[in-house]
Scaffold this active site. Structure first.
Site, short mmCIF file in Angstrom:
data_model
loop_
_atom_site.label_atom_id
_atom_site.label_comp_id
_atom_site.label_asym_id
_atom_site.label_seq_id
_atom_site.Cartn_x
_atom_site.Cartn_y
_atom_site.Cartn_z
CE1 TYR A 125 -21.82 32.14 13.40
CE2 TYR A 125 -21.15 34.05 12.02
CZ TYR A 125 -20.83 33.09 13.12
OH TYR A 125 -19.58 33.23 13.66
N1 LIG Z 1 -14.93 31.38 10.04
C1 LIG Z 1 -14.89 32.85 10.19
O1 LIG Z 1 -14.14 33.91 9.37
C2 LIG Z 1 -15.17 33.54 11.63
C3 LIG Z 1 -15.31 34.73 11.58
C4 LIG Z 1 -15.70 35.21 12.93
C5 LIG Z 1 -16.12 34.47 13.78
N2 LIG Z 1 -16.06 33.17 13.53
C6 LIG Z 1 -16.53 32.26 14.88
O2 LIG Z 1 -15.34 31.38 15.28
C7 LIG Z 1 -15.97 30.28 15.54
C8 LIG Z 1 -14.76 29.59 15.62
O3 LIG Z 1 -14.12 29.20 14.31
P1 LIG Z 1 -13.12 27.90 13.80
O4 LIG Z 1 -13.06 27.92 12.38
O5 LIG Z 1 -11.97 27.97 14.82
O6 LIG Z 1 -14.25 26.84 14.18
P2 LIG Z 1 -14.13 25.30 13.66
O7 LIG Z 1 -12.97 24.83 13.15
O8 LIG Z 1 -15.40 25.17 12.86
O9 LIG Z 1 -14.60 24.47 15.27
C9 LIG Z 1 -15.91 24.59 15.73
C10 LIG Z 1 -15.64 23.39 16.83
O10 LIG Z 1 -17.30 23.56 17.36
C11 LIG Z 1 -17.34 22.36 17.82
N3 LIG Z 1 -18.81 21.87 17.93
C12 LIG Z 1 -19.77 22.05 16.96
N4 LIG Z 1 -20.98 21.76 17.51
C13 LIG Z 1 -20.63 21.42 18.92
C14 LIG Z 1 -21.53 20.95 20.19
N5 LIG Z 1 -22.82 20.64 19.97
N6 LIG Z 1 -20.94 20.70 21.26
C15 LIG Z 1 -19.62 21.01 21.50
N7 LIG Z 1 -18.80 21.32 20.34
C16 LIG Z 1 -19.21 21.64 19.21
C17 LIG Z 1 -16.84 21.21 16.54
O11 LIG Z 1 -16.56 19.93 17.03
P3 LIG Z 1 -16.40 18.69 16.31
O12 LIG Z 1 -14.65 19.13 15.89
O13 LIG Z 1 -16.59 17.69 16.93
O14 LIG Z 1 -16.95 18.80 14.97
C18 LIG Z 1 -15.51 21.97 16.23
O15 LIG Z 1 -14.34 21.50 16.76
C19 LIG Z 1 -17.01 29.71 14.56
O16 LIG Z 1 -17.62 28.78 14.91
C20 LIG Z 1 -17.63 31.24 14.39
O17 LIG Z 1 -18.75 31.18 15.25
C21 LIG Z 1 -15.55 32.43 12.56
#
Ligand SMILES: NC(=O)c1ccc[n+]([C@@H]2O[C@H](COP(=O)([O-])OP(=O)(O)OC[C@H]3O[C@@H](n4cnc5c(N)ncnc54)[C@H](OP(=O)(O)O)[C@@H]3O)[C@@H](O)[C@H]2O)c1
Length: 210
Positions: A125
């Protein structure tokens, strides 16, 4: 200012839409499903249907800035990580260049340039995130790449710590969203990449120190 949020239905995306609207921006909320539109309107967003794996040109057209807050999530196979976290991001960056928005803010992750230094299960990732970030750095856009540690759902303090590299730790999605919005206008963050964690410095002051 018209700002498109990709991943608007996500945890961080929703906070971005709400906070953008509260701060007086026109928040365009990019979602994949018709049934997600109403919720975006409730948050103060203007819903736009688009999928990062398809055509996103219509979503980006007319925007002043684009924020990437989408992600494939931890439960999907590696192909999805490649298709969304790397190629989906690159698709959106290319459309941003083509349709003229100048500012692009990327929600990346700590260690994205050194995946082998992160947790083993996140290595692929982080590699995909790093490759999308590298693509963005090679554009002419006024990008900002924000790399938080582990995200939490704590309320947030508006106090953070930023640097090119930091030790591991966590930060609230709330403070990440506020920081990304502050990067829209803080020119000191343009064409910069930084890591962020919870800390003791007000967001605006922290961004000026970069
Ligand atoms: N979790 C951690 O600790 C962490 C740490 C550092 C960075 N991050 C980064 O931060 C990002 C955001 O985190 P989060 O927890 O807020 O994410 P999240 O709640 O998992 O939300 C991700 C969103 O991306 C959308 N998505 C997925 N595939 C897509 C596509 N093909 N086209 C358009 N939209 C799409 C999803 O849509 P649906 O609602 O329709 O499924 C969802 O709403 C993570 O994805 C990661 O890269 C995470």
């Amino acid at each position: 200012m018209k700002v498109l949020v990709a991943g608007a239905n996500g945890h961080t995306g929703r906070l971005l839409v709400q906070n953008l609207d509260a701060a007086g921006y026109e928040a365009y909320a990019m979602v994949r499903k018709e049934e997600q539109k109403q919720e975006m309107e409730k948050l103060g967003g203007i819903p736009v249907l688009a999928d990062l794996e398809g055509d996103v040109g219509h979503a980006v057209k007319g925007m002043d800035a684009v924020i990437f807050a989408a992600g494939s999530g931890s439960k999907t196979p590696p192909e999805k990580t490649k298709d969304v976290d790397r190629d989906g991001a690159i698709n959106l960056i290319k459309a941003t260049e083509k349709f003229g928005a100048k500012k692009f803010i990327m929600l990346s992750a700590m260690k994205a340039d050194n995946p082998e230094q992160g947790p083993e299960k996140l290595e692929y990732y982080l590699k995909m995130k790093g490759e999308a970030d590298a693509f963005l750095r090679n554009t002419e856009l006024d990008y900002t790449i924000v790399r938080p540690g582990a995200l939490t759902n704590e309320p947030g303090t508006s106090k953070i710590k930023v640097a090119e590299t930091l030790d591991r730790g966590s930060v609230s999605r709330s403070d990440v969203a506020k920081t990304m919005i502050a990067c829209l206008e803080e020119q000191n963050t343009y064409r910069k990449t930084f890591e962020m964690l919870e800390g003791d410095t007000q967001i605006e002051e922290a961004l000026k120190s970069l």
